[in-house]
Design an enzyme around this catalytic site. Structure first.
Site, PDB file in Angstrom:
ATOM      1  N   ASP A   7      85.078  31.860  28.622  1.00  0.00           N
ATOM      2  CA  ASP A   7      83.699  31.466  28.127  1.00  0.00           C
ATOM      3  C   ASP A   7      83.100  32.599  28.058  1.00  0.00           C
ATOM      4  O   ASP A   7      83.139  33.752  28.862  1.00  0.00           O
ATOM      5  CB  ASP A   7      82.869  30.263  29.004  1.00  0.00           C
ATOM      6  CG  ASP A   7      81.912  29.968  28.170  1.00  0.00           C
ATOM      7  OD1 ASP A   7      81.640  30.385  26.816  1.00  0.00           O
ATOM      8  OD2 ASP A   7      80.973  28.962  28.572  1.00  0.00           O
ATOM      9  N   ASP A   9      78.863  33.153  27.579  1.00  0.00           N
ATOM     10  CA  ASP A   9      77.627  32.785  28.154  1.00  0.00           C
ATOM     11  C   ASP A   9      77.731  32.012  29.405  1.00  0.00           C
ATOM     12  O   ASP A   9      78.337  30.920  29.318  1.00  0.00           O
ATOM     13  CB  ASP A   9      76.693  32.173  27.034  1.00  0.00           C
ATOM     14  CG  ASP A   9      76.452  33.067  25.960  1.00  0.00           C
ATOM     15  OD1 ASP A   9      75.860  34.039  26.045  1.00  0.00           O
ATOM     16  OD2 ASP A   9      76.752  32.498  24.619  1.00  0.00           O
TER      17      ASP A   9
END
Length: 186
Positions: A7, A9
């Site tokens: 991922d 953020d």
């Protein structure tokens, strides 16, 4: 062969700052020739824009290693229909992905309503989306995130606006982005 999906953020960066150790992690992947992709539910920006944003934090990740919910959504729609029309509520990351996959963007008799994230949701665009869905357009959303981070706390995100449209249409969207496995498979 080992590959990583990471991922973006909250894992590599947070509010424009690199998370400590993220640079070492990415460099270890490069040093060991380990394939990786960075995933994000951010549909506002293109992978090229996100690569520049990451570079500004000290992370060198090229656009071809960034997979956004916008790209995943455009790819998913292309598996549904090879070409067609869509009314898009979102920013350049989503409209660019849709154009690149051959979609015609229209607010008239669109086959799909595609909802992404924007900092400037328009009541007019939401009303158009509602009427198109009520008229038979299929409802797709880039991701189910209800809120996103902001310096002042949180901002309403795609999932929150999708809930508003669902309340007015009685139609749930199909969410393409994380945690839907469709995003990881694409």
């Amino acid at each position: 062969m080992i590959s990583y999906l990471s991922d973006m953020d909250g894992v590599l960066i947070k509010e424009g700052e690199m998370i400590p150790g993220a640079d070492k992690f990415i460099q270890t992947l490069y040093n060991n020739d380990i394939e990786f992709m960075v995933l994000t539910n951010n549909s506002m920006s293109t992978p090229r824009d996100l690569a520049a944003r990451l570079r500004n934090t000290g992370l060198n990740i090229p656009p071809e290693r960034i997979w956004t919910s916008a790209k995943a959504t455009a790819t998913f729609l292309s598996t549904q229909d090879k070409e067609g029309t869509a009314f898009v509520v979102g920013e350049s990351g989503l409209t660019t992905a849709m154009h690149e996959d051959g979609w015609i963007l229209s607010d008239n008799n669109a086959e799909f309503v595609v909802l992404g994230e924007t900092r400037t949701y328009s009541f007019e665009a939401i009303t158009t989306a509602i009427n198109l869905i009520r008229g038979g357009a299929r409802f797709i959303a880039t991701n189910p995130d209800v809120t996103g981070p902001a310096p002042q706390g949180v901002l309403p995100a795609t999932g929150a606006v999708a809930a508003l449209i669902t309340a007015a249409t009685n139609r749930q969207p199909y969410y393409v982005g994380k945690p839907n496995p469709v995003m990881m498979r694409s």
